[in-house]
Scaffold this motif. Structure first.
Motif, short mmCIF file in Angstrom:
data_model
loop_
_atom_site.label_atom_id
_atom_site.label_comp_id
_atom_site.label_asym_id
_atom_site.label_seq_id
_atom_site.Cartn_x
_atom_site.Cartn_y
_atom_site.Cartn_z
N GLY A 1 0.81 -1.21 0.00
CA GLY A 1 0.00 0.00 0.00
C GLY A 1 0.84 1.26 0.00
O GLY A 1 2.07 1.23 -0.13
N ALA A 2 0.16 2.36 0.15
CA ALA A 2 0.83 3.66 0.15
C ALA A 2 1.72 3.80 1.38
O ALA A 2 1.47 3.19 2.42
CB ALA A 2 -0.23 4.77 0.14
N PRO A 3 2.76 4.63 1.28
CA PRO A 3 3.61 4.86 2.46
C PRO A 3 2.79 5.42 3.62
O PRO A 3 1.93 6.29 3.42
CB PRO A 3 4.63 5.90 1.97
CG PRO A 3 4.60 5.82 0.48
CD PRO A 3 3.23 5.38 0.11
N SER A 4 3.04 4.92 4.80
CA SER A 4 2.30 5.39 5.98
C SER A 4 2.77 6.78 6.39
O SER A 4 3.90 7.18 6.09
CB SER A 4 2.51 4.42 7.15
OG SER A 4 3.84 4.53 7.61
N PRO A 5 1.94 7.52 7.09
CA PRO A 5 2.36 8.83 7.60
C PRO A 5 3.59 8.72 8.51
O PRO A 5 4.45 9.61 8.49
CB PRO A 5 1.14 9.33 8.39
CG PRO A 5 -0.01 8.62 7.77
CD PRO A 5 0.52 7.27 7.36
N GLU A 6 3.71 7.63 9.28
CA GLU A 6 4.86 7.44 10.15
C GLU A 6 6.15 7.28 9.34
O GLU A 6 7.19 7.81 9.70
CB GLU A 6 4.67 6.23 11.07
CG GLU A 6 3.54 6.36 12.05
CD GLU A 6 2.16 6.02 11.46
OE1 GLU A 6 2.08 5.46 10.33
OE2 GLU A 6 1.16 6.35 12.11
N PHE A 7 6.05 6.53 8.23
CA PHE A 7 7.21 6.32 7.36
C PHE A 7 7.67 7.65 6.77
O PHE A 7 8.85 7.98 6.77
CB PHE A 7 6.85 5.32 6.25
CG PHE A 7 7.94 5.10 5.24
CD1 PHE A 7 9.08 4.41 5.57
CD2 PHE A 7 7.81 5.58 3.95
CE1 PHE A 7 10.10 4.20 4.64
CE2 PHE A 7 8.81 5.38 3.01
CZ PHE A 7 9.95 4.68 3.35
N LEU A 8 6.72 8.45 6.29
CA LEU A 8 7.05 9.75 5.71
C LEU A 8 7.58 10.71 6.77
O LEU A 8 8.48 11.50 6.49
CB LEU A 8 5.84 10.32 4.98
CG LEU A 8 5.37 9.49 3.77
CD1 LEU A 8 4.10 10.09 3.19
CD2 LEU A 8 6.46 9.37 2.72
N ALA A 9 7.06 10.61 7.99
CA ALA A 9 7.55 11.46 9.08
C ALA A 9 8.99 11.10 9.43
O ALA A 9 9.81 11.98 9.73
CB ALA A 9 6.65 11.33 10.30
N THR A 10 9.34 9.81 9.39
CA THR A 10 10.71 9.38 9.64
C THR A 10 11.65 9.97 8.60
O THR A 10 12.74 10.46 8.92
CB THR A 10 10.82 7.85 9.64
OG1 THR A 10 10.00 7.33 10.69
CG2 THR A 10 12.25 7.37 9.83
N PHE A 11 11.23 9.96 7.34
CA PHE A 11 12.03 10.55 6.27
C PHE A 11 12.24 12.05 6.51
O PHE A 11 13.36 12.56 6.43
CB PHE A 11 11.36 10.31 4.92
CG PHE A 11 11.98 11.07 3.78
CD1 PHE A 11 13.33 10.94 3.47
CD2 PHE A 11 11.21 11.90 2.99
CE1 PHE A 11 13.89 11.64 2.42
CE2 PHE A 11 11.77 12.60 1.93
CZ PHE A 11 13.11 12.47 1.64
#
Length: 160
Positions: free
Chosen positions: A102-112
């Motif tokens: 699925g789409a990248p999670s908000p947590e994954f994008l926040a880590t980036f």
């Protein structure tokens, strides 16, 4: 092991032989992502390049909790190596971590985004974060299998 040793992050890496031409990092990054387990499980790797894409170094450490410790260790080690002679550099993080469909999670994008801030403090422009596990990988930004030609992906700032 003493309590003080628990605060240490061991970083190892490779740098290119300056006598040979190497493909630019944007053209190598998916191959590195597919082969990241060659460095062992639960690693955080940082691939560094000059703004023009020239490969400068690939550093790796055990993935830490919090993740910032391993990233900071790689950034500090890059500085200690002389940054490949570059005052400004770009990088891509590759982290052995679970990847969900699925789409990248908000947590994954926040880590980036958090990692971008850490890298910025070291004068490194973080282009992307690639999560890798046994079966798949996910990029925070890259959307095609041709990173060297994807418009806007290698988004290094304009040279002053």
């Amino acid at each position: 092991m003493s309590p003080r040793d628990l605060n240490l992050v061991s970083v190892d890496g490779i740098v290119p032989n300056p006598e040979f031409d190497h493909d630019p990092l944007p053209e190598q990054i998916l191959g590195i992502a597919l082969d990241q387990r060659a460095f062992g499980p639960r690693k955080l790797m940082v691939a560094f390049a000059a703004y023009d894409g020239r490969f400068l170094a690939l550093l790796h450490a055990q993935r830490t909790d919090p993740i910032a410790s391993a990233l900071e260790g790689c950034l500090l080690h890059f500085d200690s190596l002389g940054r490949g002679g570059e005052a400004r550099a770009a990088a891509v993080v590759l982290c052995d971590q679970p990847v969900e469909d699925g789409a990248p999670s908000p947590e994954f994008l926040a880590t980036f985004e958090f990692a971008q801030g850490i890298a910025r403090k070291h004068g490194v422009h973080l282009v992307d974060w690639i999560a890798c596990d046994d079966d798949q990988f996910r990029c925070a930004r890259l959307r095609t299998f041709a990173p060297g030609t994807e418009t806007g992906w290698w988004d290094v700032p304009e040279a002053a």
